[in-house]
Design an enzyme around this catalytic site. Structure first.
Site, PDB file in Angstrom:
ATOM      1  N   GLN A   8      -4.413  -1.860   9.864  1.00 24.56           N
ATOM      2  CA  GLN A   8      -4.405  -3.160   9.196  1.00 24.56           C
ATOM      3  C   GLN A   8      -4.969  -4.239  10.132  1.00 24.56           C
ATOM      4  OE1 GLN A   8      -3.561  -3.547   5.984  1.00 24.56           O
ATOM      5  NE2 GLN A   8      -3.821  -5.757   5.961  1.00 24.56           N
TER       6      GLN A   8
ATOM      7  N   ASP B 172     -11.044   2.803   4.548  1.00 25.05           N
ATOM      8  CA  ASP B 172     -11.522   1.426   4.418  1.00 25.05           C
ATOM      9  C   ASP B 172     -13.050   1.383   4.288  1.00 25.05           C
ATOM     10  OD1 ASP B 172      -9.466  -0.529   4.448  1.00 25.05           O
ATOM     11  OD2 ASP B 172      -9.214  -0.352   6.618  1.00 25.05           O
TER      12      ASP B 172
ATOM     13  N   LYS C 115       0.839  -1.212   0.000  1.00 27.52           N
ATOM     14  CA  LYS C 115       0.000   0.000   0.000  1.00 27.52           C
ATOM     15  C   LYS C 115       0.868   1.254   0.000  1.00 27.52           C
ATOM     16  CE  LYS C 115      -3.758  -2.474   2.299  1.00 27.52           C
ATOM     17  NZ  LYS C 115      -4.527  -2.776   3.525  1.00 27.52           N
TER      18      LYS C 115
HETATM   19  N1  GUN Z   1      -6.777  -6.874   6.336  1.00 36.09           N
HETATM   20  C1  GUN Z   1      -7.173  -7.563   5.247  1.00 36.09           C
HETATM   21  N2  GUN Z   1      -7.892  -6.784   4.416  1.00 36.09           N
HETATM   22  C2  GUN Z   1      -7.936  -5.561   4.996  1.00 36.09           C
HETATM   23  C3  GUN Z   1      -8.532  -4.320   4.611  1.00 36.09           C
HETATM   24  O1  GUN Z   1      -9.177  -4.189   3.560  1.00 36.09           O
HETATM   25  N3  GUN Z   1      -8.351  -3.291   5.474  1.00 36.09           N
HETATM   26  C4  GUN Z   1      -7.652  -3.414   6.626  1.00 36.09           C
HETATM   27  N4  GUN Z   1      -7.559  -2.339   7.420  1.00 36.09           N
HETATM   28  N5  GUN Z   1      -7.107  -4.554   7.012  1.00 36.09           N
HETATM   29  C5  GUN Z   1      -7.241  -5.614   6.194  1.00 36.09           C
END
Ligand code: GUN
Length: 297
Positions: free
Chosen positions: A96, A119, A52
């Protein structure tokens, strides 16, 4: 010939379009900023977070990152969140998942400023989405909608079966696809671990979205002739490779491909789209917070 839906290509187009919006914001003195927060040292999460960060750098979004020790008190994570809520250089951020067991993820989400919740997990943003007034569409469901659009799949009146009812994918995707909107108006069936005769529900669908996290749960016998298959699953399974594992989806690709008119691969299908839509939400967050209008793809 079955069409292989190329998520990398679609994501790349979206990133290019976002580049123009990012330049508009940067020229006005507000380069968008995205922060990632990682509590603990889960290797898969570390990989996702660094991808990311790299995505941000590639499109001109300012990346920020905060590591929180895995054994820290929940309050330490809350303080990080409060700081990010106040930081004007950070327009969006995410914590995350998964977080360590002694931290309640729901509490974490509730503490995030909904205007920075890229998110789309905060209850306010979930509520807005269900009400048909989404601020931030969660990245994977939004990515699935963009893939369907790119593959010329008309969702209006389509029978779409989603396998999986997670808060991150299944539930928000079902809500988006039933909205009265050009990329909605579908008839949606949501299946899960207690569903009776799963194959019957998937075989009768025009579009099957697999988002259940079980390696190759669906095979060709469960896919209708000429259906479109979107595989959200990313499962690590032991394999005789350098890393000791390989990535497989929730769909057995070869047998499903033999039945489908179009299908996403794993990797290279939904994954790149999820990452692109996070950038999209960050640009949208920056636009909302600065009042600078931008065109979004
Ligand atoms: N862990 C796995 N997928 C995601 C996501 O889309 N957002 C976050 N914050 N953690 C994740």
């Amino acid at each position: 010939m079955t069409r292989i839906i190329d998520g990398n290509a679609v994501a790349s187009e979206i990133r290019d379009d976002l580049g123009d919006a990012i330049e508009t914001l940067a020229d006005a003195g507000s380069r968008p900023g995205l922060a990632t927060v990682l509590m603990g040292d889960d290797p898969a999460s570390q990989t996702y977070v660094s991808m990311k960060q790299r995505d941000c750098e590639e499109v001109g979004i300012e990346p920020h990152h905060v590591d929180v020790p895995g054994d820290a008190a929940p309050e330490t994570l809350y303080e990080t969140i409060d700081d990010l809520n106040e930081n004007p250089d950070v327009h969006g951020y995410l914590v995350q998942a998964p977080v360590p067991d002694h931290v309640e993820y729901r509490e974490v989400i509730r503490r995030i400023d909904p205007l920075k919740d890229v998110d789309g997990f905060h209850p306010e943003n979930v509520g807005r989405l269900v009400a048909g007034d989404a601020r931030f569409r969660p990245c994977t469901p939004h990515g699935v909608q963009k893939l369907l659009e790119a593959a010329d799949v008309d969702t209006e009146g389509a029978d779409i079966t989603i396998v999986g009812r997670s808060d991150i994918v299944g539930k928000p995707l079902a809500n988006l696809l039933i909205q009265k909107a050009d990329d909605g108006n579908a008839t949606v069936t949501v299946c899960h671990s207690r569903t009776d005769d799963l194959g019957e529900k998937t075989r009768s669908a025009d579009v099957v979205v697999a988002a259940v996290g079980v390696p190759e749960l669906l095979d060709g016998s469960m896919i209708g002739e000429d259906a479109v298959v979107i595989d959200v699953g990313v499962n690590r399974v032991d394999a005789d490779t350098e890393k000791g594992y390989e990535l497989v989806g929730d769909v057995d690709f070869e047998s499903a491909k033999a039945r489908a008119s179009a299908i996403t691969p794993v990797p290279g299908g939904v994954g790149p789209m999820t990452r692109a839509m996070l950038l999209y939400n960050t640009v949208k967050a920056a636009s909302l917070q600065t009042g600078i209008d931008v065109d979004l793809p």
